[in-house]
Design a protein around this motif. Structure first.
Motif, PDB file in Angstrom:
ATOM      1  N   THR A 172       0.841  -1.204   0.000  1.00 25.87           N
ATOM      2  CA  THR A 172       0.000   0.000   0.000  1.00 25.87           C
ATOM      3  C   THR A 172       0.871   1.247   0.000  1.00 25.87           C
ATOM      4  OG1 THR A 172      -1.729  -1.160   1.239  1.00 25.87           O
ATOM      5  CG2 THR A 172      -1.831   1.244   1.218  1.00 25.87           C
ATOM      6  N   GLN A 173       1.851   1.253   0.871  1.00 28.84           N
ATOM      7  CA  GLN A 173       2.790   2.376   0.940  1.00 28.84           C
ATOM      8  C   GLN A 173       3.495   2.571  -0.400  1.00 28.84           C
ATOM      9  OE1 GLN A 173       6.257   1.764   3.456  1.00 28.84           O
ATOM     10  NE2 GLN A 173       6.124   3.870   4.198  1.00 28.84           N
ATOM     11  N   GLY A 174       3.927   1.458  -1.010  1.00 32.81           N
ATOM     12  CA  GLY A 174       4.618   1.540  -2.292  1.00 32.81           C
ATOM     13  C   GLY A 174       3.739   2.079  -3.409  1.00 32.81           C
ATOM     14  N   LEU A 175       2.479   1.683  -3.436  1.00 32.21           N
ATOM     15  CA  LEU A 175       1.558   2.180  -4.457  1.00 32.21           C
ATOM     16  C   LEU A 175       1.380   3.687  -4.364  1.00 32.21           C
ATOM     17  CD1 LEU A 175      -1.251  -0.551  -4.355  1.00 32.21           C
ATOM     18  CD2 LEU A 175       0.228  -0.034  -6.303  1.00 32.21           C
ATOM     19  N   LEU A 176       1.222   4.169  -3.150  1.00 32.13           N
ATOM     20  CA  LEU A 176       0.971   5.592  -2.951  1.00 32.13           C
ATOM     21  C   LEU A 176       2.196   6.444  -3.288  1.00 32.13           C
ATOM     22  CD1 LEU A 176      -1.113   5.179   0.296  1.00 32.13           C
ATOM     23  CD2 LEU A 176      -1.964   6.039  -1.888  1.00 32.13           C
ATOM     24  N   LYS A 177       3.371   5.888  -3.076  1.00 28.08           N
ATOM     25  CA  LYS A 177       4.594   6.620  -3.427  1.00 28.08           C
ATOM     26  C   LYS A 177       4.851   6.571  -4.930  1.00 28.08           C
ATOM     27  CE  LYS A 177       7.113   6.315   0.944  1.00 28.08           C
ATOM     28  NZ  LYS A 177       8.367   5.853   1.613  1.00 28.08           N
ATOM     29  N   ALA A 178       4.564   5.416  -5.548  1.00 27.78           N
ATOM     30  CA  ALA A 178       4.835   5.263  -6.981  1.00 27.78           C
ATOM     31  C   ALA A 178       3.832   6.012  -7.852  1.00 27.78           C
ATOM     32  CB  ALA A 178       4.830   3.782  -7.347  1.00 27.78           C
ATOM     33  N   ILE A 209      -8.595  -0.837  -4.704  1.00 24.79           N
ATOM     34  CA  ILE A 209      -9.511  -1.955  -4.494  1.00 24.79           C
ATOM     35  C   ILE A 209      -8.694  -3.115  -3.950  1.00 24.79           C
ATOM     36  CG2 ILE A 209     -11.084  -3.617  -5.544  1.00 24.79           C
ATOM     37  CD1 ILE A 209     -11.578  -1.597  -7.795  1.00 24.79           C
ATOM     38  N   SER A 210      -9.069  -3.621  -2.800  1.00 25.38           N
ATOM     39  CA  SER A 210      -8.384  -4.797  -2.252  1.00 25.38           C
ATOM     40  C   SER A 210      -9.409  -5.898  -2.015  1.00 25.38           C
ATOM     41  CB  SER A 210      -7.659  -4.456  -0.944  1.00 25.38           C
ATOM     42  OG  SER A 210      -6.866  -5.550  -0.526  1.00 25.38           O
ATOM     43  N   PRO A 211      -9.495  -6.869  -2.946  1.00 22.41           N
ATOM     44  CA  PRO A 211     -10.509  -7.925  -2.827  1.00 22.41           C
ATOM     45  C   PRO A 211     -10.041  -9.071  -1.935  1.00 22.41           C
ATOM     46  CG  PRO A 211      -9.317  -8.178  -4.873  1.00 22.41           C
ATOM     47  CD  PRO A 211      -8.730  -6.974  -4.187  1.00 22.41           C
ATOM     48  N   THR A 212      -9.375  -8.755  -0.855  1.00 20.03           N
ATOM     49  CA  THR A 212      -8.887  -9.744   0.098  1.00 20.03           C
ATOM     50  C   THR A 212      -8.961  -9.146   1.493  1.00 20.03           C
ATOM     51  OG1 THR A 212      -6.847 -10.755   0.957  1.00 20.03           O
ATOM     52  CG2 THR A 212      -6.581  -9.015  -0.658  1.00 20.03           C
ATOM     53  N   THR A 213      -9.461  -9.894   2.447  1.00 19.87           N
ATOM     54  CA  THR A 213      -9.689  -9.348   3.791  1.00 19.87           C
ATOM     55  C   THR A 213      -8.397  -8.933   4.479  1.00 19.87           C
ATOM     56  OG1 THR A 213      -9.640 -11.571   4.762  1.00 19.87           O
ATOM     57  CG2 THR A 213     -11.787 -10.702   4.107  1.00 19.87           C
ATOM     58  N   VAL A 214      -7.307  -9.649   4.200  1.00 24.22           N
ATOM     59  CA  VAL A 214      -6.013  -9.264   4.780  1.00 24.22           C
ATOM     60  C   VAL A 214      -5.546  -7.948   4.168  1.00 24.22           C
ATOM     61  CG1 VAL A 214      -3.585  -9.898   5.051  1.00 24.22           C
ATOM     62  CG2 VAL A 214      -5.371 -11.643   5.269  1.00 24.22           C
ATOM     63  N   GLY A 215      -5.664  -7.842   2.844  1.00 27.24           N
ATOM     64  CA  GLY A 215      -5.184  -6.667   2.139  1.00 27.24           C
ATOM     65  C   GLY A 215      -5.941  -5.397   2.474  1.00 27.24           C
ATOM     66  N   ILE A 216      -7.276  -5.478   2.511  1.00 28.29           N
ATOM     67  CA  ILE A 216      -8.052  -4.256   2.757  1.00 28.29           C
ATOM     68  C   ILE A 216      -7.812  -3.729   4.162  1.00 28.29           C
ATOM     69  CG2 ILE A 216     -10.179  -5.410   3.513  1.00 28.29           C
ATOM     70  CD1 ILE A 216     -11.754  -3.239   2.028  1.00 28.29           C
ATOM     71  N   ALA A 217      -7.666  -4.644   5.137  1.00 21.98           N
ATOM     72  CA  ALA A 217      -7.412  -4.200   6.515  1.00 21.98           C
ATOM     73  C   ALA A 217      -6.033  -3.563   6.634  1.00 21.98           C
ATOM     74  CB  ALA A 217      -7.534  -5.389   7.466  1.00 21.98           C
ATOM     75  N   ALA A 218      -5.030  -4.129   5.958  1.00 29.76           N
ATOM     76  CA  ALA A 218      -3.682  -3.570   5.995  1.00 29.76           C
ATOM     77  C   ALA A 218      -3.630  -2.208   5.299  1.00 29.76           C
ATOM     78  CB  ALA A 218      -2.700  -4.542   5.344  1.00 29.76           C
ATOM     79  N   ALA A 219      -4.317  -2.105   4.154  1.00 33.53           N
ATOM     80  CA  ALA A 219      -4.355  -0.837   3.431  1.00 33.53           C
ATOM     81  C   ALA A 219      -5.047   0.243   4.258  1.00 33.53           C
ATOM     82  CB  ALA A 219      -5.069  -1.021   2.096  1.00 33.53           C
ATOM     83  N   ALA A 220      -6.150  -0.118   4.893  1.00 33.44           N
ATOM     84  CA  ALA A 220      -6.883   0.839   5.726  1.00 33.44           C
ATOM     85  C   ALA A 220      -6.029   1.273   6.910  1.00 33.44           C
ATOM     86  CB  ALA A 220      -8.188   0.221   6.211  1.00 33.44           C
ATOM     87  N   ARG A 221      -5.272   0.345   7.487  1.00 31.38           N
ATOM     88  CA  ARG A 221      -4.418   0.698   8.625  1.00 31.38           C
ATOM     89  C   ARG A 221      -3.356   1.720   8.212  1.00 31.38           C
ATOM     90  NH1 ARG A 221      -2.171  -3.788   9.455  1.00 31.38           N
ATOM     91  NH2 ARG A 221       0.074  -3.424   9.436  1.00 31.38           N
ATOM     92  N   TYR A 222      -2.768   1.530   7.038  1.00 30.00           N
ATOM     93  CA  TYR A 222      -1.768   2.481   6.565  1.00 30.00           C
ATOM     94  C   TYR A 222      -2.397   3.851   6.295  1.00 30.00           C
ATOM     95  CZ  TYR A 222       1.843   4.803   3.905  1.00 30.00           C
ATOM     96  OH  TYR A 222       2.764   5.729   3.491  1.00 30.00           O
ATOM     97  N   ILE A 223      -3.505   3.838   5.561  1.00 31.52           N
ATOM     98  CA  ILE A 223      -4.164   5.098   5.190  1.00 31.52           C
ATOM     99  C   ILE A 223      -4.634   5.857   6.431  1.00 31.52           C
ATOM    100  CG2 ILE A 223      -6.182   6.098   4.040  1.00 31.52           C
ATOM    101  CD1 ILE A 223      -4.198   5.207   2.014  1.00 31.52           C
ATOM    102  N   MET A 245     -12.984  -4.275   9.876  1.00 35.11           N
ATOM    103  CA  MET A 245     -13.067  -2.964   9.243  1.00 35.11           C
ATOM    104  C   MET A 245     -13.852  -1.929  10.039  1.00 35.11           C
ATOM    105  SD  MET A 245     -11.221  -3.482   6.669  1.00 35.11           S
ATOM    106  CE  MET A 245     -11.516  -1.934   5.831  1.00 35.11           C
ATOM    107  N   ARG A 246     -14.479  -2.343  11.128  1.00 32.50           N
ATOM    108  CA  ARG A 246     -15.369  -1.452  11.875  1.00 32.50           C
ATOM    109  C   ARG A 246     -14.691  -0.132  12.259  1.00 32.50           C
ATOM    110  NH1 ARG A 246     -17.294  -4.952  14.701  1.00 32.50           N
ATOM    111  NH2 ARG A 246     -19.383  -5.118  13.778  1.00 32.50           N
ATOM    112  N   LYS A 247     -13.501  -0.227  12.836  1.00 28.33           N
ATOM    113  CA  LYS A 247     -12.847   1.004  13.312  1.00 28.33           C
ATOM    114  C   LYS A 247     -12.476   1.941  12.164  1.00 28.33           C
ATOM    115  CE  LYS A 247      -8.270  -1.175  13.697  1.00 28.33           C
ATOM    116  NZ  LYS A 247      -7.171  -1.489  14.641  1.00 28.33           N
ATOM    117  N   TYR A 248     -12.172   1.372  10.989  1.00 28.23           N
ATOM    118  CA  TYR A 248     -11.790   2.204   9.851  1.00 28.23           C
ATOM    119  C   TYR A 248     -13.008   2.858   9.202  1.00 28.23           C
ATOM    120  CZ  TYR A 248      -7.511  -0.431  10.546  1.00 28.23           C
ATOM    121  OH  TYR A 248      -6.397  -1.003  11.102  1.00 28.23           O
ATOM    122  N   VAL A 249     -14.148   2.204   9.304  1.00 28.59           N
ATOM    123  CA  VAL A 249     -15.393   2.811   8.824  1.00 28.59           C
ATOM    124  C   VAL A 249     -15.800   3.946   9.750  1.00 28.59           C
ATOM    125  CG1 VAL A 249     -17.869   2.417   8.505  1.00 28.59           C
ATOM    126  CG2 VAL A 249     -16.224   0.761   7.614  1.00 28.59           C
TER     127      VAL A 249
END
Length: 362
Positions: free
Chosen positions: A236-242, A250-264, A284-288
């Protein structure tokens, strides 16, 4: 649970509607019941015929083999399947690797064959790497049910699909497009490069993006976090820098979306970059609630495991063979029909947001 109500509406649709949605990996062609039965018998290593009136056997042994043993989403699925087995007098267990590499599941399949399990339920890390041992299992009359992520079609009798792969993929694009006003650069943060379900969904996402209404949206990258929390966070960090103009992920995986939300959530990108995809309400509750994520989607993973257990029991008891058109009952979920290529669809995904997320606990 209200989610269950939504899902069942999709599941109890007519066969034609299911076929229309089920363009998962192939279209709705003219396969007949007889030819499907023949294919199913070949895959199973025999010429099995179904007896829909057969009782579920007592004492069935089911083994759930997830992509990786420490995946919180798959833990929910497998635990529900183990509990379901108790309802029909069977036993279930979860075994599996700690990593999601292509060949990591092979040794577990071989062990389960030696243990003479009645059915192996697998969420495949790779559609082909597990085929040889799974075919060996079927030759020894051990039933094989793929769930969540499919194998090659001749390596199992059934595939329990969360929802139509086409509907999942296209809806991911539709959802994020609404949030972005159909404009801007987006990226996809997937699981592993060989994950069957992820790749099927991504293919439909790419096809959806070719429609005229998305002419001002651009997919700039598909990244892979390997269903690992830390790698997904770093990707996630790499995408935002690149891609400094990136507007959504879009993260169609529960591990990925939670990690991306944590970074953001703890970065300057919060409120500027949209995160959408597939996640569980508890993750995802806390990020919503803190405004990092407006919405995301999923089906009920407990129902997925529950359905998988009953489908495996129906196979092992001779009620079905995996042929198109066969029907079986899945406990509290009701009756299901086997579709083309042995696919059984749980139902339609539901969307979670600030208004409804507290209604769900999984």
């Amino acid at each position: 649970m209200q989610l269950h109500t939504r899902i069942r509406r999709g599941t109890l649709a007519t066969s034609a509607a299911i076929c229309a949605l089920s363009v998962t990996l192939a279209g709705c062609s003219g396969t007949t019941k007889d030819s499907a039965k023949k294919d199913s018998g070949t895959a199973a290593g025999n010429n099995a015929t179904a007896n829909p009136d057969a009782e579920l056997k007592k004492g069935l042994k089911l083994a759930f083999l997830p992509k990786q043993i420490n995946n919180p989403y798959e833990k929910i699925v497998d635990d529900a399947g183990v509990e379901a087995a108790k309802e029909f007098g069977g036993t279930g267990k979860e075994v599996g690797p700690s990593d999601a590499s292509a060949s990591s599941q092979v040794s577990y399949i071989n062990t389960l064959i030696q243990q003479r399990q009645d059915a192996i339920l697998i969420a495949a890390n790779d559609p082909n790497a597990v085929c040889t041992p799974l075919k060996n299992a079927m030759k020894q009359d051990i039933k094989v049910v793929a769930y969540d992520s499919d194998t090659a079609k001749d390596c199992r009798q059934l595939f329990i699909n969360q929802a139509s792969s086409e509907e999942i993929g296209r809806s991911q694009v539709r959802n994020i497009a609404k949030q972005l006003g159909n404009k801007g650069e987006i990226a996809i943060l997937s699981a592993t490069q060989n994950a069957t379900n992820q790749n099927a969904w991504i293919d439909f996402m790419k096809d959806e993006l070719t429609k005229p209404e998305y002419k001002d949206m651009k997919l700039v990258k598909v990244a892979y976090g390997d269903d690992d929390d830390q790698k997904s966070f770093q990707e996630t960090q790499g995408l935002l820098k690149a891609y400094p103009k990136l507007k959504g992920i879009i993260s169609p995986t529960t591990v990925g979306i939670a990690a991306a939300a944590r970074y953001i959530s703890s970065s300057s990108y919060k409120g500027k970059v949209v995160i959408n995809g597939l996640g569980t309400p508890n993750q995802m509750r806390k990020y919503v609630k803190d405004g990092t994520v407006e919405q995301f989607a999923l089906w009920n993973p407990k129902d997925l495991g529950y359905l998988g257990a009953y489908a495996a029991a129906a196979l092992a008891s001779g009620q079905i063979t995996g042929a198109e058109g066969e029907k079986f009952k899945a406990g509290r979920l009701g009756e299901y029909e086997v579709g083309k290529d042995g696919e059984v669809i749980l139902g339609s995904p539901a969307v979670f947001d600030k208004k409804n997320i507290d209604e769900f606990d999984f």
